[in-house]
Every structure is written in structure tokens, then in C-alpha cells.
Design a protein around this motif. Structure first.
Motif, mmCIF file in Angstrom:
data_model
loop_
_atom_site.group_PDB
_atom_site.id
_atom_site.type_symbol
_atom_site.label_atom_id
_atom_site.label_comp_id
_atom_site.label_asym_id
_atom_site.label_seq_id
_atom_site.Cartn_x
_atom_site.Cartn_y
_atom_site.Cartn_z
ATOM 1 N N LEU A 1 0.833 -1.211 0.000
ATOM 2 C CA LEU A 1 0.000 0.000 0.000
ATOM 3 C C LEU A 1 0.865 1.257 0.000
ATOM 4 C CD1 LEU A 1 -2.724 -1.181 2.540
ATOM 5 C CD2 LEU A 1 -3.164 -0.467 0.179
ATOM 6 N N LEU A 2 1.946 1.216 0.740
ATOM 7 C CA LEU A 2 2.848 2.364 0.808
ATOM 8 C C LEU A 2 3.496 2.626 -0.546
ATOM 9 C CD1 LEU A 2 3.709 4.323 3.045
ATOM 10 C CD2 LEU A 2 5.664 2.829 3.502
ATOM 11 N N GLU A 3 3.862 1.556 -1.237
ATOM 12 C CA GLU A 3 4.462 1.702 -2.563
ATOM 13 C C GLU A 3 3.458 2.257 -3.576
ATOM 14 O OE1 GLU A 3 5.936 -2.216 -3.286
ATOM 15 O OE2 GLU A 3 7.824 -1.853 -2.221
ATOM 16 N N GLU A 4 2.192 1.851 -3.429
ATOM 17 C CA GLU A 4 1.142 2.322 -4.340
ATOM 18 C C GLU A 4 0.796 3.788 -4.086
ATOM 19 O OE1 GLU A 4 -2.337 -0.106 -3.977
ATOM 20 O OE2 GLU A 4 -1.242 -1.948 -4.452
ATOM 21 N N ARG A 5 0.583 4.118 -2.823
ATOM 22 C CA ARG A 5 0.058 5.449 -2.486
ATOM 23 C C ARG A 5 1.135 6.459 -2.124
ATOM 24 N NH1 ARG A 5 -5.315 3.783 1.056
ATOM 25 N NH2 ARG A 5 -5.982 2.085 -0.317
ATOM 26 N N ARG A 6 2.286 5.968 -1.664
ATOM 27 C CA ARG A 6 3.426 6.809 -1.302
ATOM 28 C C ARG A 6 3.067 7.849 -0.246
ATOM 29 N NH1 ARG A 6 7.530 5.378 -4.249
ATOM 30 N NH2 ARG A 6 7.247 4.458 -6.295
ATOM 31 N N ASN A 7 2.065 7.561 0.561
ATOM 32 C CA ASN A 7 1.655 8.496 1.605
ATOM 33 C C ASN A 7 0.988 7.706 2.721
ATOM 34 O OD1 ASN A 7 0.498 10.417 3.229
ATOM 35 N ND2 ASN A 7 -0.365 11.612 1.546
ATOM 36 N N GLN B 1 -7.916 -0.320 8.262
ATOM 37 C CA GLN B 1 -8.856 -1.133 7.496
ATOM 38 C C GLN B 1 -8.260 -1.534 6.143
ATOM 39 O OE1 GLN B 1 -11.801 -2.343 8.644
ATOM 40 N NE2 GLN B 1 -11.921 -3.531 6.742
ATOM 41 N N ASP B 2 -7.586 -0.590 5.489
ATOM 42 C CA ASP B 2 -6.931 -0.880 4.202
ATOM 43 C C ASP B 2 -5.900 -2.000 4.360
ATOM 44 O OD1 ASP B 2 -8.316 1.194 2.930
ATOM 45 O OD2 ASP B 2 -6.711 2.646 3.323
ATOM 46 N N ARG C 1 -6.129 -5.771 2.745
ATOM 47 C CA ARG C 1 -5.084 -6.236 1.838
ATOM 48 C C ARG C 1 -4.438 -7.529 2.361
ATOM 49 N NH1 ARG C 1 -1.861 -3.625 -2.154
ATOM 50 N NH2 ARG C 1 -3.788 -2.440 -2.452
ATOM 51 N N ALA C 2 -4.353 -7.659 3.686
ATOM 52 C CA ALA C 2 -3.759 -8.857 4.292
ATOM 53 C C ALA C 2 -4.784 -9.981 4.475
ATOM 54 C CB ALA C 2 -3.139 -8.503 5.636
ATOM 55 N N THR C 3 -6.016 -9.712 4.102
ATOM 56 C CA THR C 3 -7.148 -10.648 4.257
ATOM 57 C C THR C 3 -7.341 -11.105 5.701
ATOM 58 O OG1 THR C 3 -5.868 -12.645 3.664
ATOM 59 C CG2 THR C 3 -6.975 -11.451 1.850
ATOM 60 N N VAL C 4 -7.286 -10.118 6.610
ATOM 61 C CA VAL C 4 -7.609 -10.370 8.020
ATOM 62 C C VAL C 4 -8.570 -9.265 8.457
ATOM 63 C CG1 VAL C 4 -5.373 -11.467 8.497
ATOM 64 C CG2 VAL C 4 -5.664 -9.010 8.944
#
Length: 199
Positions: A26-32, A39-40, A44-47
Motif C-alpha cells: 500500500l505504501l508503494e502504491e500510495r506513497r503516503n 482497514q486498508d 489487503r492482508a485478508t484479516v
């Protein structure tokens, strides 16, 4: 209150790794980091969110672990696998810290500058743990308590980390090797009360 997860349990390790990988992607995608929610990360981790909070206090705890892991791997790549407290390994450790911080400051994005103090503390703590593990493996010249050994590791970690931070932020008029030479002399002097190892 949630019972803290047992970090040595293989299932716990897998879940923590899933959460960390989700956060990094997520950090690589959004860079922020501000645009990433717990929740995101959980999705993404399916938990679920409860699972996230069973492992981490918040997303900043994940950020700290991510930085410490990057730093740990950088140190490992520069040091022999069987490193112990010796002049040669201390020199390599100092070089590795200077190199990592120089590269990190070069790639630091303006939006991430607010996290610099947070990152610096996390990296210093990782360095402190490396030094403490080395100190715990060597005999002392006089009887010393564990608190003294731990304090020495803390002081020496800052003796390395402080100059490396200042050098990486500055114009680097003094070469890394020259700075490392000065720092190594101070480090060796600081270690002498708690070890019989000839450095």
C-alpha cells in the motif's frame, strides 16, 4: 483488553508478515502513509481489524518495524554472519550505518520528512540491539551488571548514530572513512570499561 500475540508462534509470525507485506504494498502504491488506514491494511492482508490490533498498536508500529527490518538487512549484508565484537566488525558496522543513512536521506521524500525523528529512533534502537548482542557474548574486564552493559550499548549506539545522522544531512566535506575513523576511536574508548576484548 486483548492478550498480546506470542511473537514466537509460527501462525503469529505469518500473520505479522502478511500485515507487513500488505502495508508495504500500500505504501508503494500510495506513497503516503496518511492515506492508508488500518482497514486498508487488514483488507489487503485478508484479516479483520481485530486481528490487526492483536498484533500492532497502529499503522505507525508497522512503519517502525518496516524501517527496522530494512536497516537490519542492510547491516546484515555488510557484516559477516558470525560477527562478534572486534575492531574490524565495529568498523564495518560504522560504515554500514553511514552508508544506510546517506542513501536513506538521498531517497527521502518531502512528504516523509515529518517521520524522520520517528525513523531515527527506530534505527538507533536496532543498532543498539546489535551492539547489545555483541556485548553479551564477550567477557568483561571487571564484574558488571546487565544494566551497565545495556547502558553501554545505548550510549555506543548513539555515539555511532549521532555523527552518522549529522554527516548524512550535511555537505559531507569530511569523507565517510575519515568520519568512521574518528567515531571508531570514541566507540573503542567507550567499550573498554565493560569488555576484556582487545579492540
Amino acid at each position: 483488553m486483548t492478550t498480546p500475540a506470542n511473537k514466537n508462534d509460527p501462525r503469529v509470525k505469518r500473520t505479522r508478515q502478511l500485515l507487513l507485506q500488505a502495508f508495504i504494498s500500500l505504501l508503494e502504491e500510495r506513497r503516503n502513509i496518511h492515506s492508508i488506514s488500518v482497514q486498508d491494511i487488514a483488507e489487503r492482508a485478508t484479516v479483520n481489524r481485530a486481528t490487526f490490533y492483536a498484533h500492532f498498536e497502529d499503522k505507525y508500529a508497522l512503519l517502525e518495524i518496516w524501517m527496522r527490518e530494512k536497516f537490519h538487512h542492510a547491516l546484515e549484508s555488510q557484516l559477516p554472519a558470525t560477527s562478534t565484537l572486534q575492531r574490524s566488525t565495529l568498523r564495518l558496522l560504522i560504515f554500514a550505518v553511514f552508508d544506510f543513512l546517506a542513501l536513506w536521506h538521498y531517497h527521502l521524500k518531502p512528504a516523509d520528512r515529518q517521520f524522520v525523528p520517528f525513523f531515527e529512533v527506530a534505527l538507533q534502537q536496532e543498532l543498539q540491539e546489535v551492539l547489545l548482542s555483541w556485548l553479551n557474548q564477550v567477557p568483561s574486564s571487571v564484574p558488571v551488571c546487565q544494566e551497565e552493559v545495556e547502558t553501554t550499548a545505548q550510549v555506543i549506539s548513539w555515539a555511532i548514530f549521532g555523527p552518522a545522522i549529522q554527516w548524512s544531512r550535511g555537505d559531507r566535506a569530511i569523507t565517510r572513512d575519515t568520519m568512521a575513523h574518528y567515531v571508531l576511536a570514541i566507540v573503542i574508548a567507550g567499550l573498554s570499561p565493560v569488555t576484556t576484548v582487545t579492540l
